[in-house]
Design an enzyme around this catalytic site. Structure first.
Site, PDB file in Angstrom:
ATOM      1  N   SER A 222     -22.243  64.335  72.643  1.00 28.59           N
ATOM      2  CA  SER A 222     -21.324  64.214  71.518  1.00 28.59           C
ATOM      3  C   SER A 222     -22.083  63.861  70.233  1.00 28.59           C
ATOM      4  O   SER A 222     -23.027  64.563  69.870  1.00 28.59           O
ATOM      5  CB  SER A 222     -20.245  63.178  71.874  1.00 28.59           C
ATOM      6  OG  SER A 222     -19.168  63.233  70.995  1.00 28.59           O
ATOM      7  N   ASP A 443     -14.120  72.681  74.613  1.00 27.17           N
ATOM      8  CA  ASP A 443     -14.299  71.303  74.165  1.00 27.17           C
ATOM      9  C   ASP A 443     -13.506  71.056  72.888  1.00 27.17           C
ATOM     10  O   ASP A 443     -13.623  71.796  71.909  1.00 27.17           O
ATOM     11  CB  ASP A 443     -15.789  71.047  73.924  1.00 27.17           C
ATOM     12  CG  ASP A 443     -16.123  69.591  73.665  1.00 27.17           C
ATOM     13  OD1 ASP A 443     -15.213  68.799  73.375  1.00 27.17           O
ATOM     14  OD2 ASP A 443     -17.313  69.249  73.751  1.00 27.17           O
ATOM     15  N   HIS A 471     -15.139  67.322  77.680  1.00 28.46           N
ATOM     16  CA  HIS A 471     -16.137  66.850  76.724  1.00 28.46           C
ATOM     17  C   HIS A 471     -17.172  66.024  77.471  1.00 28.46           C
ATOM     18  O   HIS A 471     -16.850  65.022  78.094  1.00 28.46           O
ATOM     19  CB  HIS A 471     -15.441  65.997  75.657  1.00 28.46           C
ATOM     20  CG  HIS A 471     -16.359  65.492  74.585  1.00 28.46           C
ATOM     21  ND1 HIS A 471     -17.020  66.323  73.718  1.00 28.46           N
ATOM     22  CD2 HIS A 471     -16.713  64.219  74.227  1.00 28.46           C
ATOM     23  CE1 HIS A 471     -17.725  65.601  72.867  1.00 28.46           C
ATOM     24  NE2 HIS A 471     -17.564  64.320  73.166  1.00 28.46           N
TER      25      HIS A 471
END
Length: 530
Positions: A222, A443, A471
């Site tokens: 991320s 995602d 994710h």
């Protein structure tokens, strides 16, 4: 990139004037040369509170001093907390060096992730790497740790609806955002100018030097992919392996990124509704996505007027169900709670899901403060609220699920006491080793298009696409993905461009979800969300 924690409560006055903190003129980037304070890491036993996994018995902890301002390496310093799970092999040909890890945020603890990664690395790979986690500046056990408000007061449920129905509703939320920004400025005026991703990347290189490593390997999820991208731009010669999972678009930080995120979360939320409809025989919430969507918004409207258990109102519902955009492993739990509330008038499962996924404590407040401090400072944000209102009103028509909650999460940036800067221009060179990018197609938090764009910036990068929508993919239970990760971390080999792995099967419905253990991708999601 974050768990949305809706911004709260009733202050009647709209604060529109925030005096910026004076910041030294930016005279260009710090040269990409070593800026270590000359210290080596002094490892010691970790506090008992840090022992969360089976690998904790072999874990060591330390702090590394880093410059507050890397343009003045011998000036004021702060401390970054790190931990290490050592390799079992000696530093010979079988030892692969140090693997630093970061779960994203901004504001999440890498020390928690280090324990997860050391336990989850496939094969005997963990025996060959020293896995090192770090709490970025301001986070967790690093000193100082940012907190701007009392979480028991600021996040007290139920909060006002994040979707304003009137201009008065909007002003209440706006004043709260300005209050948060002012409070952070009052408490942390000396630190906020230096809370940038560039400084985090430079801290990472200071950690490398303190560890005595010429090069490091890095696994970032991320927002952690953005740290890795910036690091590779600034220090290409220091990179041994680089894994970027669920990639941030380096050209889209940060205001526009949130608008892109709103559209992606809308698609993911509708995928959850479609799954619920396919299992209507279990949940009884509608036979079609349209019917399930009607049932969800009817529940939300009811909670706006009558919060479940006096706690779970519309904003709390948003907080909980946003987690479903990160991982489909929570879909059975959430659908069961939704069904019990709508079909039987029983709020217990809904409240239990809120207790597990939606409440905010001191750790969450620390994460939120660092999130804002970093993103508000990294790049310029609109200071004219009319721009926000226009953009959110337009986007809400297309993507009502997250647009306004996401806007209020970021709204303090409109009043932040330090002006946004200029992001590092991310650009790789052929001097970098092969880079592995891992990305799921659906995602929501870091949409697929951003990963595709990241590849354009790094000519040595190759991507493994996972066909699902969760994710954070690597080490989440997908054997195909983890096989490519194992190969890459072992010898640096990347798969051909266009490599694709099938997603794990959709979760099976369950009419009732208990409080059993958390495994696989759901456990990874919890680690990334902290």
């Amino acid at each position: 990139m974050k768990r949305v924690v809706g911004l709260v409560a009733g202050v009647a006055v709209l604060v529109v004037g925030v005096v910026p903190i004076a910041v030294a003129a930016e005279t260009g980037r710090v040269p990409a040369v070593e800026r270590s304070l000359g210290e080596r890491v002094m490892w010691q036993a970790c506090p008992a509170t840090d022992s969360k996994t089976a690998v904790a018995a072999s874990m060591e902890c330390a702090t590394v001093r880093v410059p507050l301002d890397h343009r003045e390496p011998w000036g004021h310093s702060i401390k970054v907390a790190i931990n290490r799970i050592k390799a079992k092999v000696s530093r010979d040909g079988n030892h692969l060096g140090t693997l630093l890890v970061n779960p994203g945020g901004p504001g999440a603890s890498g020390r928690t992730l280090a324990q997860y990664v050391a336990a989850a690395l496939p094969g005997k790979l963990a025996e060959r790497y020293d896995v090192v986690g770090f709490d970025p500046r301001g986070v967790g056990a690093s000193q100082p740790a940012l907190r701007c408000v009392d979480p028991e007061v600021y996040y007290r449920a139920p909060r006002p609806d994040a979707v304003p129905r009137t201009r008065s509703d909007e002003n209440v939320l706006l004043s709260r955002a300005a209050q948060y920004a002012n409070q952070c400025g009052n408490l942390w005026s000396w630190l906020l100018p230096y809370m940038t991703t560039e400084n985090v990347a430079r801290d990472l290189d200071t950690i490398r030097a303190a560890l005595g490593e010429e090069k490091i390997s890095y696994l970032g999820y991320s927002y952690g992919t953005y740290i890795g991208s910036v690091y590779a731009t600034l220090f290409p010669e220091r990179v041994k392996r680089l894994v970027l999972d669920s990639a941030v678009d380096p050209d889209n930080v940060w205001y526009e990124a949130n608008l892109t995120q709103d559209r992606a979360f809308e698609r993911r939320h509708r995928a959850f509704l479609a799954w619920t409809a396919r299992h209507n025989s279990v949940y009884g919430l509608g036979q079609t996505t349209k019917q399930a969507r009607f049932a969800w918004y009817a529940m939300r409207a009811r909670l706006h007027d009558r919060p479940a258990g006096g706690l779970v109102g519309a904003s709390e519902l948003d907080d909980v169900f946003t987690v479903a955009g990160y991982s489909d492993k929570v879909w059975p739990e959430f659908a069961a709670a939704w069904s019990a509330y709508v079909r039987r008038g029983d709020p217990k499962l809904l409240i239990a899901s809120y207790d597990r996924h939606g409440t905010s404590d001191a750790e969450d407040e620390n994460g939120y403060a660092v999130y804002l401090a970093t993103q508000c400072r990294d790049a310029a944000w609109p200071r004219d609220w009319a721009r926000w209102r226009t953009d959110m009103t337009r986007m809400h028509r297309r993507a009502p699920f997250l647009t306004w909650p996401n806007a209020w999460y970021n709204a303090p940036c409109a009043f932040w006491p330090v002006a946004g800067g200029t992001p590092v221009k991310v650009q790789g060179t052929w001097r970098l080793p092969p880079i592995l990018v891992i990305q799921s197609r659906g995602d929501a938090a870091t949409p697929y298009a951003g990963a595709v764009n990241l590849l354009r910036h790094f000519p040595t990068a190759r991507m493994v696409e996972e066909t699902g929508g969760n994710h954070g993919v690597a080490l989440g239970g997908n054997r195909c993905v983890d096989r490519h990760l194992l190969t890459y971390l072992t010898d640096g080999t990347v798969p051909p461009q266009g490599t694709r792995c099938q997603a794990q099967p959709e979760p099976r419905p369950a009419a009732h979800m208990g409080s059993g253990g958390v495994l696989g991708h759901e456990r990874l999601t919890e680690v990334l969300a902290r």
